[in-house]
Design a protein around this motif. Structure first.
Motif, short mmCIF file in Angstrom:
data_model
loop_
_atom_site.label_atom_id
_atom_site.label_comp_id
_atom_site.label_asym_id
_atom_site.label_seq_id
_atom_site.Cartn_x
_atom_site.Cartn_y
_atom_site.Cartn_z
N LEU A 63 -64.03 -17.33 13.13
CA LEU A 63 -62.73 -16.69 12.93
C LEU A 63 -61.60 -17.63 13.36
CD1 LEU A 63 -60.94 -14.26 12.28
CD2 LEU A 63 -61.38 -13.41 14.60
N ILE A 121 -55.96 -14.04 19.49
CA ILE A 121 -57.02 -13.20 18.95
C ILE A 121 -57.43 -12.21 20.03
CG2 ILE A 121 -59.43 -13.13 18.16
CD1 ILE A 121 -59.07 -15.90 17.02
N SER A 132 -60.17 -8.83 20.80
CA SER A 132 -61.35 -8.12 20.31
C SER A 132 -61.93 -7.28 21.43
CB SER A 132 -62.40 -9.11 19.80
OG SER A 132 -63.62 -8.44 19.53
N VAL A 176 -59.73 -7.90 16.16
CA VAL A 176 -61.04 -7.82 15.52
C VAL A 176 -61.70 -6.51 15.88
CG1 VAL A 176 -63.29 -8.93 15.29
CG2 VAL A 176 -61.25 -10.33 15.69
N ASN A 177 -62.09 -5.74 14.87
CA ASN A 177 -62.84 -4.50 15.09
C ASN A 177 -64.33 -4.74 14.88
OD1 ASN A 177 -59.98 -3.29 13.56
ND2 ASN A 177 -60.54 -2.61 15.61
N MET A 192 -66.07 -5.40 8.39
CA MET A 192 -65.31 -5.48 9.63
C MET A 192 -63.82 -5.39 9.29
SD MET A 192 -65.10 -8.65 12.34
CE MET A 192 -64.05 -9.62 11.24
N LEU A 232 -59.84 -6.18 10.26
CA LEU A 232 -58.89 -6.96 11.04
C LEU A 232 -57.64 -6.11 11.21
CD1 LEU A 232 -59.15 -10.55 9.48
CD2 LEU A 232 -60.17 -9.73 11.61
N SER A 273 -54.08 -6.37 12.76
CA SER A 273 -53.20 -7.43 13.25
C SER A 273 -51.76 -6.96 13.32
CB SER A 273 -53.31 -8.66 12.36
OG SER A 273 -54.68 -9.06 12.25
#
Length: 418
Positions: free
Chosen positions: A250, A337, A339, A362-363, A382, A384, A386
């Motif tokens: 990522l 980032i 998560s 990030v999920n 997945m 995102l 943001s």
């Protein structure tokens, strides 16, 4: 009596005051040179202040949670009897004990009690022997609450959060650990001071939400192919280079994405009215620790391969969780980032790390049925989630950036094409 006054040191970077978050000593304690006296918190990091001298603590200069100016008095130490303590300890060590003469032993006898060295000469040894058993998280919370773990009584010698809760509510530790009835009425309350790192987090989040008009964009990504690539890389190179998570992949997608959309790799100085775009990509990695959320920074992610990124993330995360990350390691990011790992949920609304203008959330990855070519097939999906600073990043620009990142993740070969 010879008094040595220790003042709050100049930590640099224009810092005028610090927050006192932990005392490691109390009046009457004998300390050795270089022994930790206190922890103070700056805007970015926790700083431990050691003692430059040996002696006895006679006064402390503040309470936990107080803001103390650089140069203000922190602690007073009496250094007058240090030489006497050390000499006494040396004489005692040279004098053979009376029981040292060999004698016939009819039966095993218990060992003699451990004789501790003189306090001024070996405070660190005494601390190591008598240090209560507790996790780093429990120790940090006890410091924040001003609780001396030496005075916490337990049945097995190990101190837990329940023992601290019991002290706060005025109940015994045994009662705190006992089972409660499913429908038992509770009237207890806990007052938890918001100090140290937790206070800094609260101030940072408040400032970010107050100053930045957030715009959140959510897109789903098919990560089936990149997960297959990750598995193959780990099979071939995991033993030699270390195993990869999705994160370094990522990060690579993010590096390529901001090269196409540089407006999101920037810091916005709203007071000066200027946006600073960066060619370098310094990626902040939001990291949960026992003490709270911190953001260590992987510098120059654009110049790192997958394993270099993974190794640096692991190093920084370990330093952050141990409380050893430096100010430099916790500052200077250009995009972040975040998560929650396996707890990542379906959608989140991440808060931008001010003064950055974008954060990529990030999920969790889930296996879902998707229609491809008219057929229903299982795919790893997945989201995102943001957020962007809407003052300088338009909605369409943000969406295009995330679509670019999505493209790199769904077609992983493009991550490595110049």
């Amino acid at each position: 009596m010879s008094i040595h006054v220790i003042k709050v040191p100049d930590i640099g970077e224009g810092i005028a005051e610090v927050e006192l978050v932990a005392w490691h000593v109390q009046p009457g304690d004998v300390v050795a040179e270089d022994q930790a006296l206190a922890d103070v918190m700056t805007d970015k990091a926790n700083v431990e202040i050691p003692s430059p001298v040996s002696g006895k603590v006679i006064a402390l200069g503040g309470k936990l949670g107080e803001l103390i100016s650089v140069g203000a008095e922190l602690i007073r130490i009496d250094t007058g009897d240090v030489a006497g303590h050390a000499a006494g300890a040396a004489v005692e060590e040279r004098t053979p004990p009376a029981a040292a003469v060999p004698a016939p032993i009819a039966a095993p006898t218990p060992p003699a009690p451990l004789k501790m060295p003189a306090p001024a000469a070996s405070a660190a040894v005494a601390e190591a022997v008598e240090k209560p058993l507790a996790s780093p998280a429990v120790r940090h919370r006890a410091r924040e609450l001003g609780i001396d773990l030496q005075h916490v009584k337990t049945t097995d010698g190990r101190i837990t959060h329940q023992h601290l809760d019991a002290l706060l509510t005025g109940k015994s530790a045994g009662a705190a650990q006992g089972k409660r009835s499913l429908y038992e009425q509770r009237d207890d309350e806990q007052i938890v001071p918001v100090i140290g790192l937790r206070r800094k987090i609260a101030q940072k989040m408040q400032e970010s939400k107050r100053r930045i008009p957030h715009f959140t964009y959510v897109e789903e990504v098919d990560v089936t192919e990149i997960e297959a690539l990750r598995a193959e890389l780990n099979t071939r190179w995991g033993a030699q280079r270390g195993r990869l998570t999705l994160l370094p992949l990522l990060m690579r997608a993010l590096v390529l994405g901001v090269q196409r959309y540089p407006q999101v790799n920037a810091l916005f100085d709203d007071e000066a009215g200027k946006l600073i775009r960066y060619g370098a990509t310094h990626i902040g990695i939001a990291t949960q620790t026992d003490n709270g959320l911190v953001v260590p920074v992987v510098r120059h992610a654009e110049a790192r391969d997958l394993w270099s990124s993974a190794a640096e993330v692991a190093r920084l995360a370990q330093a952050a969780r141990n409380g050893h990350a430096t100010r430099e390691e916790l500052s200077g990011s250009t995009i972040t980032i975040t998560s929650l790992g396996a707890l990542g949920g379906i959608v989140s609304t991440p808060v931008i790390n001010h003064p950055e203008v974008a954060i990529v959330g990030v999920n969790r990855i889930v296996l879902r049925p998707m229609i491809i070519g008219g057929a229903v097939v299982p795919r790893k999906m997945m989201n995102l989630s943001s957020s962007f600073d809407h003052r300088v990043v338009d909605g369409s620009y943000a969406a295009e950036f995330i679509q670019a990142v999505r493209g790199y993740l769904e077609h992983p070969a493009t991550l490595f094409v110049e």
